[in-house]
Design an enzyme around this catalytic site. Sequence first.
Site: not given
Ligand code: GLC
Length: 564
Positions: A99, A205, A261, A338-339
């Site tokens: 990540d 991320d 992402e 995980h979100d």
């Molecule tokens: C992304 C991650 C999430 C995190 C956010 C800030 O969306 O997947 O879990 O809280 O970024 O880093």
Amino acid sequence: MSNTPWWKKSVIYQVYPRSFADSNGDGIGDIKGITEHLDYLAKLGIDVIWLSPVYQSPNDDNGYDISDYRAIMDEFGTMDDFDRMLARAHELGIRIVMDLVANHTSDEHAWFVESRKSRTGEYRDFYWWRDGSVAPDGTRLPPNNWRSVFSGSAWKYDEATDQWYLHLFSTKQPDLNWENPRVRSEIYDMMRWWCNKGVDGWRMDVISLISKNVALPNGELGPDGYGDFGPYVVNGPRVHEFLREMNREVLSHYDLLTVGEASGATIEEAKRYAAADGSELSMVFQFEHVDAWLNEPAPLVDKWGVGRASMPRLRAILNKWQVELAGQAWNSLYWNNHDQPRCVSRFGDERPEWRVLSAKMLATCLHMMQGTPYIYQGEELGMTNKHFTSLEECRDVEEINIWHQAVDELHQLTPEQMLDCFDHVARDNARTPMQWDDMANAGFCPDGVEPWIDVNPNYQTINAAAALADPDSIFYYYQRLIDLRHNLDIITDGVFRPLLEESEAIWAYERADGEHVLTVGCNWTDVEQPCDLWDSNAGEALICNYAQHKPGVLQPYEAYVTLR
Ligand code: GLC
Ligand code: CA
């Protein structure tokens, strides 16, 4: 087919280390715990692990707040543990994708510690520092009205230098200033360091947020009194320039899978991020389908609500991505991470009589599409959302902040309403411990140890040991889907064509490669549906979640795939 990159034929499995397996009995998942379960993942047949952050972190956002990019979080183990895990994974033919959290660091990162000391220091410009103003009544006001993703202002006042810093996420996640070439070169150096260690790629991320409109204009005001940063940050002015630079400087020198992402990415944007010419990333995670419920009905506050997207709406979105990216960019395929809440609870049917069938149906519907599928830990067991009964059970900074704002301060929601929203969308639904067996703590950590977050009470029936002992389990169904992808090129290359687009109940499509046609039909309801897809041309059955497909119908939650 020989020049197809490996990541187009791969299935990825996401490990959220904190919740995967605790090897030393402190109630927190760790790297040795992952290594101990690599054989399980090899058995499932996945090709790649996406490892959520394992770097040193004070854990304000479970590792997404990094204080040292080149060290392992104490709770997760040591760099030796990491190296052993990587080596063992490679021995088993499993690649590891890290990540990359580079939109922000922790406020405890050495760069930020230096940055906050003085207005003129060497690291000042690594972050976004601005003057605020003072209202007539003496209250300090932030530099602009942006709302943080985790509620409240996106700015925090810092007394040492009488300025504010930007944090799009928690106050402990200051945003890095990508305008500064030194920031970019530090990040690239760090990436090379991990690539030279042998890691196989990066999940990036919130990469769509790294470039900000430097004027930092106020956003459109919402009911909570904060403004939306979206138009000035999401897919910001220089994001593609930065990614092309990263590609030239780092990515193009290694054989990597990269997935960005990209919340807020449209089809047009995705075609740039994931361009087939390889100038930026391999693929992106788009958010349209997981955000679709937001319109049906409107959420109560911000992202919080109890709505559910209809199948036709989900289908319209994913079909569109299939058709429009074809040949120009590569899709990622996912139902959860995980979100996000657990997919069987959110899109399927978690009632005991339908859980297994609907989980297999969802898997089929996604895995027969074009793109690279992602499985989130426990999805292969049909793990469900957890029912939350109080704030004390919640661990996620996002949940805690919205509770304080919407329940305690603004009285927008009652505690019961907020908990109901949590049951539907809270991130902690995905973060309860992996259910390994029916022993105490679901085998995640030893008996007598308190896990960092409660185990879902349904672990006695839903767990890996039970799945491995049952040839009809969701686990073995995923294993077959993965196997099909590895063995049939049509699943990677076949042209996607939507079918039965008027149906309220059936999501169907075909994949064609000039020689063969793969036909996929999924019944998204708990009642039998007439279905004429195979009337004129039956084809050879490839996979079905029932022992027997019945001609002319799809049984409740049936998924049926044929090849002709
Ligand atoms: C992304 C991650 C999430 C995190 C956010 C800030 O969306 O997947 O879990 O809280 O970024 O880093
Ligand atoms: Ca541990």
